[in-house]
Design an enzyme around this catalytic site. Structure first.
Site, mmCIF file in Angstrom:
data_model
loop_
_atom_site.group_PDB
_atom_site.id
_atom_site.type_symbol
_atom_site.label_atom_id
_atom_site.label_comp_id
_atom_site.label_asym_id
_atom_site.label_seq_id
_atom_site.Cartn_x
_atom_site.Cartn_y
_atom_site.Cartn_z
ATOM 1 N N CYS A 142 -4.836 5.923 16.467
ATOM 2 C CA CYS A 142 -5.491 5.010 15.539
ATOM 3 C C CYS A 142 -5.469 5.583 14.126
ATOM 4 O O CYS A 142 -6.006 6.680 13.878
ATOM 5 C CB CYS A 142 -6.924 4.761 15.998
ATOM 6 S SG CYS A 142 -7.954 3.890 14.805
ATOM 7 N N CYS B 260 -8.872 6.263 12.691
ATOM 8 C CA CYS B 260 -9.488 7.460 13.286
ATOM 9 C C CYS B 260 -8.968 8.719 12.619
ATOM 10 O O CYS B 260 -9.725 9.666 12.366
ATOM 11 C CB CYS B 260 -9.205 7.505 14.784
ATOM 12 S SG CYS B 260 -9.870 6.109 15.722
#
Length: 810
Positions: free
Chosen positions: A72, A75
């Protein structure tokens, strides 16, 4: 109110117990998982399918967990913020812990589904003693920054339901009634009251910051509590006051009324120490340390003695762990020595040695080198003029309260800080030159492998951001502070020199400032200016250094002795010794190795110890010289003849009479049994001649002893030498040498003639060729035999007397 009293009474004990428990949990969890975006160096507990249950269920600490996916992008962008949060509230352990789990890892996907994770990253708060079916509470913050996340953690922790985390102190405001009985129910020396308004978080933050410290308690007081505000005369919010059992109070003076400044000032109060670490008394250091004296020093200065000690330990101890250096390790060594030769601001003798060492390394084309060859250049065996590196360590600014604190790690940090500054001052061309040299050296050679792993993680994370020489200085400074944050409170922390964010306000007040939100902020321009000035070569103190002329003289004497030993070995080659029989080998194993010769390496160690003995010696950031075991060669042992073991020959002058001889052509000798002493002398002389290589240096340095009386055995000793088949190499000195042989061999076997004279000549004659143990055993056995004969005489006499009485009866 009940919770406040209970927590106050048991907070001190529970802190220590919970800290120990969490330390064990941290090691288990950190090694059990390997998250994609985080490592153990980030102070984040790494969770996985295998350990998530033990970490979150029924834990005595609250847990903040990030559920993320390593693929991600958001992230990845958020991970630096989460790492910073972990460092920011590191002192809150074990009340609150920071953890993360990679839901992008296939084996963890089911776990994330069970905790109802629908998107990434998701941060959840798990209260202490959570049940197995708990899915946590989402930690929603208006902005994903450290300030917002920290305050959301406090909100959830303050609203914690029973049971309250045992290690967490009270967070609610304190009242006048509680203050009146506070010192009756709490065994602390300092009570800090932080006055603030209702919306302020400073009081709760400082309370948690000092969670791991003893003899200090922090409570918040709201500005609406008019009784306390009026009593102390508080007019500024926030402000901090120290309250004493007598009812007196005083204001805590800080540069800024902010969390970081309160924390730093309060932890430096008298008797305030980390849990489990008693305060260090400097007088105990002065009296208890025997291996080297404590050297008074200025904490705000760098010492050249620390830099030279770091070089010695690095080049002579750590590198010595490798017999052969090749491949990437050799490249790392080349870069390391090259940087030292270019930027080390040392004395001319040390700089010349480093340049000579660098030139030698650059000329090596074989792809590998032996450490033995490297050490010869390091010790300047070629005797290049005015070049030497002092042997031994002499810590000054890096000395610790105990031998296992600071020292070499502190010295290496200081060394590389100096090198980065010198590269900037002298106009280096590559901003990463010094940092890459440090990184590669630590990776290949630094003894602490965990430390090397942590440093490598930091380098991978952000070293590519360095693009100027000044940014290299700042990168190393910021990473050093990060390491200080990570190991603060660890067993390796010296209580006399606690790990702090450096430089402290009293050393550089302009380096610190606060943001509009009240957060501490570094003034990078002021920090850079301070670092350049602090680590500049002109600011380095030369106290406690050994004089350069003495260093050069010691080096010269050592090499002269070494060359003399080599020359003696060339003139007196060692003849091949016959293989010992199994009986002789067994006898040699039983005897203790007493006869040892000083090797060249031992001469070096002795010279280093002499230099250390003449020395008299923190840098702000900142362990005993490692003694290397050296193999020893033993002199041959004495043999047995006719069931008797003759005493060991220990007089080196007796051996000296043999060293100047060589073997002549062998001839048949007829030895009568009555002349077994001569045969023994022959065997002993042959063995001692075989050990001449080991003994030469010792024998040449001894002073010839005066002649001793030989008790009329000089002719027998001469006969023994003649039977050995040895003759003088220099015929002109034959007569003189024979006299020396007589008195030296006589002294070798009869070294105790003075003692024997007092006992009588008959005892000296009895001890010829025997050790003290043999003579003692003979005397004991003789005494026992005499006692047995006496007992037998008395027994038969008594029996005969009884028989005569019976015969006389009617």
């Amino acid at each position: 109110m009940a919770r406040l009293g209970a927590t106050s009474r048991f907070a001190s004990r529970s802190r220590t117990e919970s800290s120990a428990l969490f330390s064990c949990l941290w090691l288990v969890l950190a090694s059990a998982a390997s998250a994609g975006l985080y490592t153990a160096s980030d102070q984040v507990v790494l969770l996985s399918r295998r350990n998530v249950g033990s970490a979150l269920v029924n834990s005595s600490a609250a847990m903040v967990v990030e559920f993320y996916a390593s693929w991600c992008g958001h992230c990845v962008a958020f991970s630096p913020v989460y790492k910073k949060l972990a460092r920011d509230i590191k002192e809150w352990k074990p009340a609150v812990n920071i953890a993360a789990i990679d839901c992008g890892n296939e084996e963890n996907s089911k776990v994330c589904m069970e905790y109802e994770i629908r998107g990434y990253p998701t941060i959840k708060f798990f209260p202490a003693y959570s049940e197995a079916d708990s899915t946590g509470v989402s930690l929603r913050a208006s902005s994903r920054d450290v300030l917002g996340l920290r305050r959301r953690v406090i909100d959830h922790l303050e609203g914690h339901k029973e049971p309250w985390p045992p290690a967490c102190p009270p967070l609610e405001p304190i009242s006048q009634a509680e203050i009146d009985v506070f010192f009756e129910t709490n065994s602390v020396q300092h009570l800090a009251l932080i006055f603030e308004d209702v919306k302020s978080y400073i009081g709760r933050e400082v309370t948690l910051d000092l969670l791991q410290f003893e003899n200090i308690a922090v409570r918040r007081v709201l500005n609406t509590d008019q009784s306390l505000v009026t009593k102390l005369g508080v007019t500024e919010f926030p402000s901090c006051y120290l309250y004493y059992p007598s009812g007196n109070f005083t204001r805590l003076m800080v540069n800024y009324e902010a969390r970081t400044f309160y924390f730093y000032a309060l932890q430096r109060l008298p008797a305030v120490v980390r849990s489990g670490k008693p305060p260090v008394v400097l007088t105990e250091i002065h009296t208890n340390r025997t291996e080297e004296p404590w050297r008074p020093f200025n904490r705000s200065r760098v010492y050249m003695a620390d830099l030279e000690s770091a070089l010695h330990y690095s080049l002579r101890v750590e590198l010595a762990a490798r017999e052969v250096i090749e491949g990437d390790a050799l490249n790392a060594l080349n870069k390391y020595v090259s940087v030292l030769a270019k930027y080390f601001p040392g004395r001319p003798t040390v700089v010349n040695l480093l340049k000579s060492l660098n030139s030698w390394l650059q000329n090596q084309t074989a792809g590998q080198i032996s450490y033995e060859a490297f050490k010869k250049v390091l010790d300047n065996t070629a005797q290049a003029p005015n070049a030497a590196l002092p042997e031994g360590v002499r810590w000054v600014g890096c000395q610790g309260s105990q031998p296992h604190f600071r020292r070499y790690p502190c010295g290496m940090w200081t060394l590389f800080h100096v090198l980065t500054v010198q590269a900037n001052v002298t106009g280096g061309s590559d901003p990463l030159e010094v940092l890459n040299a440090m990184r590669n050296y630590i990776h290949h050679f630094f003894g602490c492998r965990y430390c090397a792993e942590h440093f490598e993680n930091m380098a991978k994370d952000s070293l590519e951001l360095v693009y100027t020489l000044e940014s290299a200085i700042m990168w190393l400074w910021s990473r050093h502070n990060r390491v200080n944050n990570r190991i603060a409170g660890a067993l390796s922390e010296d209580p006399l020199f606690p790990k702090i964010q450096w430089p402290p306000p009293e050393m550089c007040p302009f380096c610190h400032t606060v943001s509009k939100s009240g957060e501490h902020k570094w003034n990078n321009e002021q920090v850079l200016s301070f670092l350049v000035s602090y680590f500049d070569s002109s600011s380095i103190l030369t106290d406690y250094l050994e004089d350069e002329n003495q260093i050069l003289e010691k080096q010269k004497e050592k090499h002269v002795k070494h060359r003399e030993r080599k020359a003696r070995e060339a003139v007196n080659p060692v003849p091949p010794s016959p293989s010992p029989s199994p009986a002789q080998e067994e006898e040699e194993e039983e005897e203790s190795p007493q006869d040892e010769a000083m090797t060249y390496e031992e001469e070096e160690a002795q010279a280093a110890s002499e230099m250390e003995g003449k020395s008299s010696e923190p840098t702000p950031w900142a362990q005993t010289d490692i003694e290397l075991g050296r193999g020893r060669r033993q002199a041959p042992r004495s043999s047995r003849f006719a069931g008797m073991r003759f005493g060991k020959q220990r007089d080196d002058h007796g051996l000296q009479s043999i060293l100047g001889m060589r073997f002549r052509e062998k001839r048949d000798d007829i030895v009568d049994l009555d002349s077994f002493v001569n045969q023994h002398f022959k065997d002993k002389a042959l063995q001692m001649a075989a050990s001449s290589r080991v003994k030469q240096r010792t024998l040449q340095t001894k002073v010839e002893q005066e002649p001793r009386p030989a008790f009329g055995l000089s002719m027998e000793l001469d006969a023994a030498l003649g039977m050995m088949g040895l003759q003088r190499m220099d015929a002109d000195l034959e007569v003189k040498e024979k006299r020396r042989q007589k008195r030296e061999l006589a002294g070798q076997y009869f070294g105790r003639e003075t003692e024997l004279t007092h006992k009588g000549h008959w005892m000296s004659a009895l001890s010829i060729g025997f050790s003290n143990l043999d003579v003692s055993l003979c005397v004991i056995l003789y005494s026992l035999s005499a006692m047995c004969l006496l007992l037998m005489y008395l027994f038969f006499k008594h029996r005969l007397k009884r028989r005569r009485v019976k015969i006389a009866l009617p």
